[in-house]
Design a protein around this motif. Structure first.
Motif, PDB file in Angstrom:
ATOM      1  N   ASP A 176       0.825  -1.220   0.000  1.00 45.03           N
ATOM      2  CA  ASP A 176       0.000   0.000   0.000  1.00 45.03           C
ATOM      3  C   ASP A 176       0.856   1.265   0.000  1.00 45.03           C
ATOM      4  OD1 ASP A 176      -2.241  -1.494  -0.058  1.00 45.03           O
ATOM      5  OD2 ASP A 176      -2.865  -1.100   2.011  1.00 45.03           O
ATOM      6  N   SER A 189     -10.005   2.165  -6.901  1.00 43.90           N
ATOM      7  CA  SER A 189      -9.552   0.935  -6.228  1.00 43.90           C
ATOM      8  C   SER A 189     -10.344  -0.274  -6.702  1.00 43.90           C
ATOM      9  CB  SER A 189      -9.734   1.051  -4.708  1.00 43.90           C
ATOM     10  OG  SER A 189      -9.102   2.204  -4.210  1.00 43.90           O
ATOM     11  N   SER A 199      -4.727   0.361  -5.696  1.00 38.89           N
ATOM     12  CA  SER A 199      -5.438   1.621  -6.014  1.00 38.89           C
ATOM     13  C   SER A 199      -4.526   2.607  -6.742  1.00 38.89           C
ATOM     14  CB  SER A 199      -5.975   2.253  -4.729  1.00 38.89           C
ATOM     15  OG  SER A 199      -4.917   2.714  -3.934  1.00 38.89           O
TER      16      SER A 199
END
Ligand code: ZN
Length: 286
Positions: free
Chosen positions: A61, A271, A277
């Protein structure tokens, strides 16, 4: 397996961190994502067998926000795109679902990476969250049953669309209106097909400045991913490194009441479940 293009070099994005493919394999594998597409099976095997040191310990992430992440395919030969492929989106646009897939292109010069900004050509630029297919094999007349063997993997896409140009005349002007500079962000990485056995079973969202505008599911597609691959390949040869935008769910700006479009500074976050995303920022033109 997640495969990304970091500043022009192929990297694997593991849960422990990032691995430069060519360096970690002592040159056994190419540093170019496009050249690896035909060898993904070997790469998956190598990754699971080798004791690999990550070059940077970072979570996926966090890594997804690296500004040096380029488009997962630097120069796709063909960029297929599908219009009106979600039932709820066709309804919000006031249009009937097509009887066959409605195909257009986003010209390849519009492709960019996960964190790129884009300029606004008019006051009616819109967002469209989309699942993107990355092809890994050459083929024609592919059957629905065999379609997945032609797919290398999937990524998140944003089909930015200038409604001013798209809808200024009749018939509508799809391809040009969706091909301004950086109007086709794709990324943040390719998730290979072994990790995504069911592409029509993923949640898909788009947030504008943190407000959820699109909240849907790829099961709402009128034509499934295998059906789209089969249909397109009945006309065009598909090739490794080609990509396909598979259509947007409902919740685009044009469908809001009243319609809502992007302004300079707006943050578009797209996303998809299991694929990561994109975070793209709108800016004024010029
Ligand atoms: Zn679209």
């Amino acid at each position: 397996m997640r495969l990304a293009n970091l500043n022009g070099r192929a990297v694997l994005v593991t849960d422990e961190g990032v691995v430069d493919v060519a360096t970690a394999s002592n040159g056994a594998f190419s540093s170019d994502v496009d050249k690896l597409l035909g060898h993904l099976d070997q790469l998956v095997k190598w990754l699971s067998s080798a004791r690999i040191k990550v070059s940077e310990a970072i979570s996926p992430d966090e890594f997804a926000r690296n500004p040096l992440l380029g488009p997962v395919i630097k120069q796709p030969g063909q960029v297929f795109a599908i219009g009106l492929n979600y039932r709820t989106h066709a309804a919000e646009m006031g249009l009937a679902l097509p009887g066959k897939p409605m195909v257009f292109t986003k010209f390849p010069s519009s492709v960019t990476g996960a964190n790129a900004s884009f300029s606004l050509p008019s006051e009616r630029t819109d967002w469209e969250a989309e699942l993107v297919v990355v092809f890994g094999k050459r083929g024609r007349d592919v059957s629905v049953e065999d379609a997945s063997s032609y797919i290398a993997g999937y990524c998140v896409g944003q089909d930015l669309s200038d409604r001013e140009l798209q809808l200024q005349g009749s018939p509508a002007q799809f391809s040009l209106a969706k091909s301004y500079e950086n109007f086709a962000p794709i990324g943040p990485w390719i998730t290979t097909i072994d990790d995504i056995p069911h592409p029509n079973n993923l949640s898909i969202t788009c947030d504008i400045n943190g407000v959820r505008r699109q909240d849907s599911h790829t099961s709402d597609m009128a034509f499934t991913v295998p059906e789209l691959v089969s249909y397109i390949s009945s006309v065009c040869e598909i090739r490794p490194g080609d990509i396909m935008f598979t259509g947007s769910p409902h919740g685009v700006g044009q469908g809001q009441i009243p319609p809502l479009f992007l302004k300079p500074g707006d943050v578009v976050e797209t996303s998809i479940e299991g694929l990561g995303s994109l975070r793209n920022v709108a800016r004024a033109r010029g």
